[in-house]
Design a protein around this motif. Structure first.
Motif, PDB file in Angstrom:
ATOM      1  N   ARG A 146       0.864  -1.188   0.000  1.00 15.38           N
ATOM      2  CA  ARG A 146       0.000   0.000   0.000  1.00 15.38           C
ATOM      3  C   ARG A 146       0.896   1.232   0.000  1.00 15.38           C
ATOM      4  O   ARG A 146       2.074   1.137   0.349  1.00 15.38           O
ATOM      5  N   PRO A 147       0.351   2.400  -0.337  1.00 19.71           N
ATOM      6  CA  PRO A 147       1.164   3.622  -0.274  1.00 19.71           C
ATOM      7  C   PRO A 147       1.587   3.903   1.163  1.00 19.71           C
ATOM      8  O   PRO A 147       0.823   3.668   2.109  1.00 19.71           O
ATOM      9  N   ASN A 148       2.783   4.386   1.332  1.00 21.97           N
ATOM     10  CA  ASN A 148       3.304   4.785   2.647  1.00 21.97           C
ATOM     11  C   ASN A 148       3.072   3.718   3.721  1.00 21.97           C
ATOM     12  O   ASN A 148       2.421   3.969   4.729  1.00 21.97           O
ATOM     13  N   PRO A 149       3.632   2.512   3.514  1.00 23.42           N
ATOM     14  CA  PRO A 149       3.379   1.419   4.466  1.00 23.42           C
ATOM     15  C   PRO A 149       3.884   1.673   5.881  1.00 23.42           C
ATOM     16  O   PRO A 149       3.435   1.007   6.816  1.00 23.42           O
ATOM     17  N   LEU A 150       4.783   2.652   6.070  1.00 22.89           N
ATOM     18  CA  LEU A 150       5.278   2.956   7.414  1.00 22.89           C
ATOM     19  C   LEU A 150       4.489   4.081   8.082  1.00 22.89           C
ATOM     20  O   LEU A 150       4.885   4.578   9.134  1.00 22.89           O
ATOM     21  N   GLY A 151       3.381   4.463   7.448  1.00 24.04           N
ATOM     22  CA  GLY A 151       2.568   5.534   8.018  1.00 24.04           C
ATOM     23  C   GLY A 151       3.314   6.855   8.001  1.00 24.04           C
ATOM     24  O   GLY A 151       3.880   7.235   6.971  1.00 24.04           O
ATOM     25  N   ASP A 152       3.331   7.537   9.151  1.00 26.08           N
ATOM     26  CA  ASP A 152       4.027   8.839   9.218  1.00 26.08           C
ATOM     27  C   ASP A 152       5.337   8.739   9.998  1.00 26.08           C
ATOM     28  O   ASP A 152       5.804   9.727  10.575  1.00 26.08           O
ATOM     29  N   LEU A 153       5.944   7.569  10.011  1.00 24.75           N
ATOM     30  CA  LEU A 153       7.205   7.369  10.717  1.00 24.75           C
ATOM     31  C   LEU A 153       8.253   8.370  10.234  1.00 24.75           C
ATOM     32  O   LEU A 153       8.487   8.480   9.023  1.00 24.75           O
ATOM     33  N   PRO A 154       8.893   9.107  11.135  1.00 24.29           N
ATOM     34  CA  PRO A 154       9.955  10.023  10.701  1.00 24.29           C
ATOM     35  C   PRO A 154      11.056   9.252   9.961  1.00 24.29           C
ATOM     36  O   PRO A 154      11.610   8.288  10.482  1.00 24.29           O
ATOM     37  N   LEU A 155      11.355   9.703   8.748  1.00 25.05           N
ATOM     38  CA  LEU A 155      12.267   8.965   7.866  1.00 25.05           C
ATOM     39  C   LEU A 155      13.040   9.926   6.985  1.00 25.05           C
ATOM     40  O   LEU A 155      12.453  10.822   6.371  1.00 25.05           O
ATOM     41  N   ILE A 156      14.351   9.724   6.918  1.00 21.57           N
ATOM     42  CA  ILE A 156      15.182  10.442   5.946  1.00 21.57           C
ATOM     43  C   ILE A 156      15.976   9.415   5.155  1.00 21.57           C
ATOM     44  O   ILE A 156      16.550   8.478   5.731  1.00 21.57           O
ATOM     45  N   VAL A 157      15.970   9.588   3.844  1.00 18.55           N
ATOM     46  CA  VAL A 157      16.764   8.760   2.943  1.00 18.55           C
ATOM     47  C   VAL A 157      17.859   9.641   2.357  1.00 18.55           C
ATOM     48  O   VAL A 157      17.567  10.677   1.749  1.00 18.55           O
ATOM     49  N   ILE A 158      19.103   9.250   2.563  1.00 18.19           N
ATOM     50  CA  ILE A 158      20.245   9.984   2.007  1.00 18.19           C
ATOM     51  C   ILE A 158      20.829   9.146   0.877  1.00 18.19           C
ATOM     52  O   ILE A 158      21.133   7.969   1.074  1.00 18.19           O
ATOM     53  N   THR A 159      20.979   9.745  -0.297  1.00 18.21           N
ATOM     54  CA  THR A 159      21.573   9.019  -1.420  1.00 18.21           C
ATOM     55  C   THR A 159      22.889   9.674  -1.831  1.00 18.21           C
ATOM     56  O   THR A 159      23.055  10.891  -1.719  1.00 18.21           O
ATOM     57  N   ASN A 160      23.803   8.861  -2.301  1.00 20.77           N
ATOM     58  CA  ASN A 160      25.065   9.350  -2.841  1.00 20.77           C
ATOM     59  C   ASN A 160      24.810   9.752  -4.287  1.00 20.77           C
ATOM     60  O   ASN A 160      24.809   8.916  -5.182  1.00 20.77           O
ATOM     61  N   GLY A 161      24.544  11.027  -4.513  1.00 20.90           N
ATOM     62  CA  GLY A 161      24.154  11.479  -5.840  1.00 20.90           C
ATOM     63  C   GLY A 161      22.710  11.106  -6.128  1.00 20.90           C
ATOM     64  O   GLY A 161      22.001  10.570  -5.272  1.00 20.90           O
ATOM     65  N   VAL A 162      22.264  11.399  -7.334  1.00 26.96           N
ATOM     66  CA  VAL A 162      20.885  11.111  -7.722  1.00 26.96           C
ATOM     67  C   VAL A 162      20.738   9.620  -8.006  1.00 26.96           C
ATOM     68  O   VAL A 162      21.499   9.043  -8.783  1.00 26.96           O
ATOM     69  N   ASN A 163      19.776   8.996  -7.345  1.00 26.76           N
ATOM     70  CA  ASN A 163      19.488   7.575  -7.540  1.00 26.76           C
ATOM     71  C   ASN A 163      17.984   7.398  -7.382  1.00 26.76           C
ATOM     72  O   ASN A 163      17.465   7.403  -6.265  1.00 26.76           O
ATOM     73  N   LYS A 164      17.279   7.274  -8.499  1.00 25.31           N
ATOM     74  CA  LYS A 164      15.812   7.235  -8.468  1.00 25.31           C
ATOM     75  C   LYS A 164      15.281   6.053  -7.680  1.00 25.31           C
ATOM     76  O   LYS A 164      14.281   6.165  -6.969  1.00 25.31           O
ATOM     77  N   GLN A 165      15.962   4.906  -7.797  1.00 19.95           N
ATOM     78  CA  GLN A 165      15.480   3.722  -7.091  1.00 19.95           C
ATOM     79  C   GLN A 165      15.573   3.917  -5.579  1.00 19.95           C
ATOM     80  O   GLN A 165      14.614   3.672  -4.848  1.00 19.95           O
ATOM     81  N   LYS A 166      16.730   4.377  -5.105  1.00 23.18           N
ATOM     82  CA  LYS A 166      16.896   4.596  -3.668  1.00 23.18           C
ATOM     83  C   LYS A 166      16.017   5.745  -3.181  1.00 23.18           C
ATOM     84  O   LYS A 166      15.467   5.689  -2.073  1.00 23.18           O
TER      85      LYS A 166
END
Length: 198
Positions: free
Chosen positions: A133-153
């Protein structure tokens, strides 16, 4: 004591996502540092790369049988810290070298098939969670850091409605080593949100 703010880099991102999947009540927030995506690691199946999360048990068994029939690669004799860990302060480099040496010495090739099957189950479960489902973690505080642009990550930020993306430009896969301030700021943001909910 839980709940925790978890930080995972590379395949560590898979590990903390899986911990959250199994024990959601123990996780208050997460920082994924250039994380492995649940479709981002695979094996050569029938001559073509196939994500672990889409690989069947039979396919993995056949792959592992062929892999284990090949001669083992020689053990690495590490005498100096590898990149990018040579950026660490000089007093920390011996500790980093020791850890790399221990990892090389403690790796048991005979465990490879079992580790592979464990990863297959882990990656598959996380892929199913992500697509359920969309947003399966609800509103869990989350930051994703990527090394450069990576659409999948970058897609992993959508696991939560509170997800944020930080792109580390001109960094390296070990963002915590090459761009530590970005990781520190991300952890502080998540901790602050957890401690001061709206």
């Amino acid at each position: 004591r839980p709940p925790y703010v978890l930080v995972g880099q590379s395949i560590g991102g898979i590990m903390i996502r899986d911990y959250q999947r199994r024990r959601p009540e123990h996780v208050a927030g997460m920082v994924l540092v250039d994380p492995t995506h649940d479709e981002g690691l695979g094996y050569m199946i029938d001559g073509k790369p196939k994500p672990i999360s889409l690989t069947t048990r039979q396919e993995l068994q056949e792959f592992m049988h062929a892999l284990m029939a090949k001669p083992a690669a020689p053990r690495l004799n590490l005498e100096k810290v590898s990149r990018p860990f040579d950026r660490l302060p000089s007093d920390l480099q011996p500790v980093s070298l020791w850890a790399e040496q221990r990892y090389a010495l403690d790796t048991d090739r005979n465990q490879t098939p079992y580790i592979g099957e464990g990863q297959r189950q882990q990656f598959t479960a996380l892929r199913l969670q992500r697509l359920a489902r969309p947003n399966p973690l609800g509103d869990l505080p989350l930051i994703v850091i990527t090394n450069g642009v990576n659409k999948q990550k970058a897609q992993l930020q959508t696991l939560s409605t509170s997800g944020r993306l930080v792109v580390a430009e001109n960094s390296c896969h070990e963002v915590h080593v090459c761009s530590p301030d970005l990781v520190i700021d991300a952890i502080r943001w998540v901790v602050n949100v957890v401690r001061n909910p709206r």
